[in-house]
Design a protein around this motif. Structure first.
Motif, PDB file in Angstrom:
ATOM      1  N   GLU A  33      -9.431 -21.375  13.783  1.00 20.98           N
ATOM      2  CA  GLU A  33      -9.852 -22.423  12.858  1.00 20.98           C
ATOM      3  C   GLU A  33      -9.685 -21.986  11.403  1.00 20.98           C
ATOM      4  O   GLU A  33     -10.632 -21.923  10.615  1.00 20.98           O
ATOM      5  CB  GLU A  33     -11.284 -22.848  13.172  1.00 20.98           C
ATOM      6  N   TYR A  34      -8.433 -21.686  11.047  1.00 16.95           N
ATOM      7  CA  TYR A  34      -8.084 -21.268   9.690  1.00 16.95           C
ATOM      8  C   TYR A  34      -6.797 -21.954   9.261  1.00 16.95           C
ATOM      9  O   TYR A  34      -5.819 -21.977  10.011  1.00 16.95           O
ATOM     10  CB  TYR A  34      -7.850 -19.752   9.614  1.00 16.95           C
ATOM     11  N   GLY A  35      -6.803 -22.494   8.046  1.00 22.13           N
ATOM     12  CA  GLY A  35      -5.566 -22.942   7.437  1.00 22.13           C
ATOM     13  C   GLY A  35      -4.916 -21.784   6.708  1.00 22.13           C
ATOM     14  O   GLY A  35      -5.417 -20.650   6.721  1.00 22.13           O
ATOM     15  N   LYS A  36      -3.825 -22.052   6.038  1.00 21.19           N
ATOM     16  CA  LYS A  36      -3.107 -20.990   5.318  1.00 21.19           C
ATOM     17  C   LYS A  36      -4.002 -20.314   4.286  1.00 21.19           C
ATOM     18  O   LYS A  36      -4.004 -19.075   4.175  1.00 21.19           O
ATOM     19  CB  LYS A  36      -1.859 -21.575   4.645  1.00 21.19           C
TER      20      LYS A  36
ATOM     21  N   TRP B 126      -4.098 -26.953  13.616  1.00 23.10           N
ATOM     22  CA  TRP B 126      -5.538 -27.183  13.519  1.00 23.10           C
ATOM     23  C   TRP B 126      -5.810 -28.063  12.307  1.00 23.10           C
ATOM     24  O   TRP B 126      -5.319 -27.801  11.219  1.00 23.10           O
ATOM     25  CB  TRP B 126      -6.278 -25.841  13.379  1.00 23.10           C
ATOM     26  N   GLN B 127      -6.570 -29.132  12.536  1.00 25.77           N
ATOM     27  CA  GLN B 127      -6.890 -30.110  11.488  1.00 25.77           C
ATOM     28  C   GLN B 127      -5.638 -30.598  10.762  1.00 25.77           C
ATOM     29  O   GLN B 127      -5.624 -30.731   9.537  1.00 25.77           O
ATOM     30  CB  GLN B 127      -7.893 -29.520  10.495  1.00 25.77           C
TER      31      GLN B 127
ATOM     32  N   ALA C  17     -15.170 -19.624  21.691  1.00 25.22           N
ATOM     33  CA  ALA C  17     -14.620 -18.627  20.766  1.00 25.22           C
ATOM     34  C   ALA C  17     -13.113 -18.478  20.926  1.00 25.22           C
ATOM     35  O   ALA C  17     -12.433 -18.040  19.986  1.00 25.22           O
ATOM     36  CB  ALA C  17     -15.294 -17.275  20.996  1.00 25.22           C
ATOM     37  N   LYS C  18     -12.572 -18.830  22.091  1.00 27.54           N
ATOM     38  CA  LYS C  18     -11.133 -18.731  22.312  1.00 27.54           C
ATOM     39  C   LYS C  18     -10.381 -19.665  21.372  1.00 27.54           C
ATOM     40  O   LYS C  18      -9.242 -19.394  20.985  1.00 27.54           O
ATOM     41  CB  LYS C  18     -10.784 -19.062  23.764  1.00 27.54           C
TER      42      LYS C  18
END
Length: 320
Positions: free
Chosen positions: A168-171, A61-62, A162-163
């Motif tokens: 949508e989280y980095g470390k 993600w990103q 929402a799935k």
């Protein structure tokens, strides 16, 4: 008399019919609601497995790839197992994948991309020895649903946004704040810390009589006193700031860090505390990017709010 009886029977019959009609209407409405709810969640199965069968999730993600391992109900970072992960966020990801259902199946027209050339999110999940990969693209601006594809399946699907949102989280965002020393401030009996100038401040918790209670039995309360000046009244806000710093949560973690790179060769405060059963040793320092904490016996460096490090002041500043 008979006319009245017939009238009552007719009325009773109408009541029964009305009750039956109401029951049928209620059942129909419930079924419509259940159908609408199912449609909202999705009815086209893309994956189905028990969370207990999961062994790994990897997602990008990103531009950042996160690899999670799952064993005996505990999530860890595959490449950094000492990192303190937020288990709830990982459980939410697992739940989203374990029963992944799409709302619609589309045959992608030639030349239509749906955002898969530069996907928002790519997720690979391994469960019960089987691996599946899902790619999430653009969001439909009308329905709010997200487009996705499953590797090996040429169709395009839509699913609830929402799935994808739960990934949508980095470390850094997966870190779960906690107290790495395991200190409970309300249980502390002794606090001692040494400042850069060499001053050592020692505080002791003591029990003193409080106001008389009913029955003329004396009540006691715990207060803090300077060990070297026990009669000096202390600023309660300053003492509370100390206790809050010691019992507070860290905000981030750097595992396997070189302490000198974060200012621990010249700490702001070298701290020793005790709760009567266990002694704790820790240190606070400042670096180019913020304030940090180390706990004796722990190889990580933790980030803390600047107010925590600033709580350790000279003895004179503790006095009211």
């Amino acid at each position: 008399m008979r006319a009245k009886q017939r009238t009552l029977l007719v009325l009773l019959g109408l009541i029964v019919l009305a009750g039956a009609a109401l029951a049928l209407l209620t059942l129909a409405n419930r079924r419509e609601e259940e159908a609408a709810s199912a449609a909202e969640a999705g009815t086209i199965p893309l994956s189905s497995f028990a969370v207990e069968d999961l062994t790994a999730i990897q997602y990008t993600w990103q531009g950042q790839t996160v690899s999670l391992a799952y064993e005996e109900g505990v999530w860890t970072l595959a490449d950094d197992p000492d990192y303190h992960l937020d288990q709830t966020k990982c459980d939410t990801m697992a739940a989203a994948l374990a029963d992944l259902k799409a709302k619609r199946r589309l045959e992608a027209p030639a030349g239509e991309d749906y955002g898969f050339a530069a996907p928002l999110l790519t997720v690979t999940v391994t469960a019960a020895g089987q691996t599946s990969t899902f790619t999430f693209g653009d969001t439909n601006t009308v329905t709010g649903d997200i487009y996705l594809q499953k590797a090996g399946d040429g169709a395009v699907y839509t699913a609830a946004a929402a799935k994808a949102g739960c990934f949508e989280y980095g470390k850094a965002e997966l870190f779960e704040p906690f107290n790495p020393a395991g200190i409970t401030a309300s249980r502390l009996e002794r606090i001692e810390y040494t400042l850069p100038e060499g001053e050592t401040v020692r505080l002791q918790a003591v029990s003193v009589p409080a106001e008389e209670t009913e029955g003329d039995s004396a009540a006691y309360t715990t207060v803090w006193r300077l060990a070297d000046d026990p009669d000096a009244p202390l600023d309660q806000e300053a003492v509370d700031a100390l206790l809050s710093a010691l019992g507070g949560y860290v905000t981030g973690q750097i595992t396997g860090a070189d302490p000198s790179a974060y200012g621990f060769d010249q700490p702001l405060a070298a701290v020793s505390v005790s709760d009567g059963e266990k002694d704790y040793a820790l240190a606070y320092a400042s670096g180019a990017d913020g304030y940090y904490l180390r706990v004796e016996g722990d190889g990580s460096v933790y980030t803390v709010d600047g107010t925590a490090a600033a709580a350790f002041v000279p003895a004179e500043e503790l006095k009211s």
